[in-house]
Write a protein that holds these residues in place. Sequence first.
Motif, mmCIF file in Angstrom:
data_model
loop_
_atom_site.group_PDB
_atom_site.id
_atom_site.type_symbol
_atom_site.label_atom_id
_atom_site.label_comp_id
_atom_site.label_asym_id
_atom_site.label_seq_id
_atom_site.Cartn_x
_atom_site.Cartn_y
_atom_site.Cartn_z
ATOM 1 N N VAL A 1 8.071 -5.680 -9.733
ATOM 2 C CA VAL A 1 6.799 -4.984 -9.927
ATOM 3 C C VAL A 1 5.947 -5.065 -8.665
ATOM 4 C CG1 VAL A 1 4.593 -5.096 -11.174
ATOM 5 C CG2 VAL A 1 6.753 -5.197 -12.430
ATOM 6 N N LYS A 2 5.927 -6.238 -8.049
ATOM 7 C CA LYS A 2 5.162 -6.423 -6.815
ATOM 8 C C LYS A 2 5.620 -5.443 -5.738
ATOM 9 C CE LYS A 2 6.435 -9.646 -4.065
ATOM 10 N NZ LYS A 2 6.744 -10.946 -3.406
ATOM 11 N N ILE A 3 6.917 -5.345 -5.521
ATOM 12 C CA ILE A 3 7.442 -4.459 -4.483
ATOM 13 C C ILE A 3 7.199 -3.001 -4.852
ATOM 14 C CG2 ILE A 3 9.550 -3.693 -3.316
ATOM 15 C CD1 ILE A 3 10.599 -6.567 -3.584
ATOM 16 N N PHE A 4 7.380 -2.679 -6.134
ATOM 17 C CA PHE A 4 7.172 -1.298 -6.580
ATOM 18 C C PHE A 4 5.750 -0.824 -6.266
ATOM 19 C CE2 PHE A 4 5.510 1.637 -9.783
ATOM 20 C CZ PHE A 4 6.405 2.686 -9.685
ATOM 21 N N TRP A 5 4.745 -1.633 -6.597
ATOM 22 C CA TRP A 5 3.369 -1.218 -6.367
ATOM 23 C C TRP A 5 3.011 -1.216 -4.882
ATOM 24 C CZ3 TRP A 5 1.717 1.785 -9.701
ATOM 25 C CH2 TRP A 5 1.847 1.565 -11.069
ATOM 26 N N ALA A 6 3.632 -2.087 -4.111
ATOM 27 C CA ALA A 6 3.400 -2.061 -2.662
ATOM 28 C C ALA A 6 3.923 -0.755 -2.065
ATOM 29 C CB ALA A 6 4.066 -3.262 -1.996
ATOM 30 N N VAL A 7 5.081 -0.308 -2.537
ATOM 31 C CA VAL A 7 5.659 0.953 -2.053
ATOM 32 C C VAL A 7 4.855 2.149 -2.556
ATOM 33 C CG1 VAL A 7 7.661 2.478 -2.252
ATOM 34 C CG2 VAL A 7 7.993 0.038 -1.767
ATOM 35 N N ALA A 8 4.509 2.151 -3.856
ATOM 36 C CA ALA A 8 3.762 3.266 -4.428
ATOM 37 C C ALA A 8 2.409 3.428 -3.744
ATOM 38 C CB ALA A 8 3.577 3.059 -5.933
ATOM 39 N N GLY A 9 1.730 2.310 -3.466
ATOM 40 C CA GLY A 9 0.451 2.383 -2.769
ATOM 41 C C GLY A 9 0.604 2.876 -1.341
ATOM 42 N N SER A 10 1.678 2.473 -0.681
ATOM 43 C CA SER A 10 1.933 2.932 0.682
ATOM 44 C C SER A 10 2.132 4.443 0.713
ATOM 45 C CB SER A 10 3.170 2.235 1.254
ATOM 46 O OG SER A 10 2.986 0.832 1.312
ATOM 47 N N MET A 11 2.727 4.998 -0.342
ATOM 48 C CA MET A 11 2.983 6.437 -0.410
ATOM 49 C C MET A 11 1.712 7.249 -0.643
ATOM 50 S SD MET A 11 6.634 6.404 -2.453
ATOM 51 C CE MET A 11 6.640 8.173 -2.713
ATOM 52 N N ALA A 12 0.592 6.567 -0.910
ATOM 53 C CA ALA A 12 -0.697 7.268 -0.993
ATOM 54 C C ALA A 12 -1.206 7.621 0.403
ATOM 55 C CB ALA A 12 -1.721 6.410 -1.722
ATOM 56 N N ILE A 13 -0.576 7.043 1.427
ATOM 57 C CA ILE A 13 -0.905 7.310 2.835
ATOM 58 C C ILE A 13 -2.366 6.949 3.131
ATOM 59 C CG2 ILE A 13 -0.616 8.947 4.751
ATOM 60 C CD1 ILE A 13 1.244 10.578 3.119
ATOM 61 N N GLN A 14 -2.741 5.750 2.730
ATOM 62 C CA GLN A 14 -4.071 5.228 3.028
ATOM 63 C C GLN A 14 -3.999 3.978 3.900
ATOM 64 O OE1 GLN A 14 -6.518 4.836 -0.505
ATOM 65 N NE2 GLN A 14 -5.883 6.841 -1.280
ATOM 66 N N GLY A 15 -2.861 3.781 4.522
ATOM 67 C CA GLY A 15 -2.669 2.634 5.398
ATOM 68 C C GLY A 15 -1.729 1.619 4.782
ATOM 69 N N PRO A 16 -1.171 0.728 5.612
ATOM 70 C CA PRO A 16 -0.275 -0.317 5.115
ATOM 71 C C PRO A 16 -1.019 -1.256 4.168
ATOM 72 C CG PRO A 16 -0.141 -0.102 7.505
ATOM 73 C CD PRO A 16 -1.328 0.690 7.073
ATOM 74 N N VAL A 17 -0.281 -1.883 3.271
ATOM 75 C CA VAL A 17 -0.891 -2.710 2.229
ATOM 76 C C VAL A 17 -1.723 -3.860 2.793
ATOM 77 C CG1 VAL A 17 1.298 -3.984 1.955
ATOM 78 C CG2 VAL A 17 -0.452 -4.110 0.173
ATOM 79 N N VAL A 18 -1.244 -4.567 3.808
ATOM 80 C CA VAL A 18 -2.000 -5.699 4.350
ATOM 81 C C VAL A 18 -3.308 -5.229 4.959
ATOM 82 C CG1 VAL A 18 -1.987 -7.638 5.968
ATOM 83 C CG2 VAL A 18 0.104 -7.046 4.726
ATOM 84 N N ARG A 19 -3.279 -4.135 5.693
ATOM 85 C CA ARG A 19 -4.487 -3.583 6.299
ATOM 86 C C ARG A 19 -5.485 -3.158 5.226
ATOM 87 N NH1 ARG A 19 -7.254 -4.407 9.842
ATOM 88 N NH2 ARG A 19 -5.570 -4.271 11.377
ATOM 89 N N TRP A 20 -5.005 -2.460 4.198
ATOM 90 C CA TRP A 20 -5.872 -1.969 3.121
ATOM 91 C C TRP A 20 -6.566 -3.141 2.430
ATOM 92 C CZ3 TRP A 20 -7.538 -1.834 -1.797
ATOM 93 C CH2 TRP A 20 -8.057 -0.644 -2.317
ATOM 94 N N VAL A 21 -5.800 -4.165 2.117
ATOM 95 C CA VAL A 21 -6.349 -5.324 1.405
ATOM 96 C C VAL A 21 -7.380 -6.053 2.261
ATOM 97 C CG1 VAL A 21 -5.772 -7.606 0.499
ATOM 98 C CG2 VAL A 21 -4.368 -5.620 -0.113
#
Length: 335
Positions: free
Chosen positions: A102-122
């Motif tokens: 689930v963790k990896i799935f949401w990291a990938v799905a959020g990345s596909m929103a094209i709003q920046g990498p997960v670490v940067r966004w957080v």
Amino acid sequence: MTAPATELAPRPPDGTGPDELTQIDATLGGDHLSRTDQVVLGIFIVVPFLALVTAVPIAWGGWLGWTDVVIFAVMYALTGHGITVGFHRLFTHKSYKPNRAVKIFWAVAGSMAIQGPVVRWVADHRKHHKFSDRDGDPHSPWRYGTGVGALTKGFLYAHMMWLFNPEQTPQRKYAPDLMKDPDIVKVSRQFPFWVLVSLLLPALAGGLLTMSWQGALTAFFWGSLVRVSLLHHVTWSINSICHTIGERPFVSRDKSANVWWLAIPSMGESWHNLHHADPTCARHGVLKGQIDTSARVIRVMEKLGWVYDVRWPVRERIDAKLVANQVPETVSRAA
């Protein structure tokens, strides 16, 4: 269970020293946005936006079919909840604990929103909460003052111009826990790949469903360009609109507000006043009639046993934060 105080920068697990964090940070883009990065960012904002503003005449001209509608809806829901359920409520605020898949799935799905990498966004969002609507907030609409001109300038800055700031939020300071997670670091490094997947997948699906190049082209227009731009501006509206206008039924130390007409497209994120009053709460729409599809998704995952330790709202805690239930200052002093 009762949600504890917000965790802006959780302490990372042992095992990775500061030197290794520095090396990881460098591979994740560091703390500076180059001129090239700014140009690329501008392209990814302007091109989808041009598609968005031409959407109505193109649809009127017959270049919109049911396959385009379905592909748009699926991609919008997938990537939008990737931001709300994944990047925001999971990775930023730890509103629940997921299994690894689930963790990896949401990291990938959020990345596909094209709003920046997960670490940067957080990192950006945790800094926002630490300094919300004060000096240090990356995107407060009140940064230039309260006059009409100052607020107009601040609104535009909060909505999107802050993204071009060369000085980026220190990831080592605000997201060290994610930098210690090999899965999250890997997905962050793969961000360009997931951008390509996000843009090309609708065209592939449209082409296969219609068995035509026109189907692939229209699916790319609606499922990639229009979808990305609409989701961008809905997400950014939480920073701009929801910190400028709206209702404030809960006590918070900033100007966060609830904007009801953004609730469905933002998947529950526009119930922003409660979120700032109780940041780690897994549900933002806690009052009667407040639709929050992100909370529904989390509830389904909990029922399936995929997530646990969900920080659901507690009635006593919610009631204590309502403005209507606050004791007047004069009464408090007298007591």
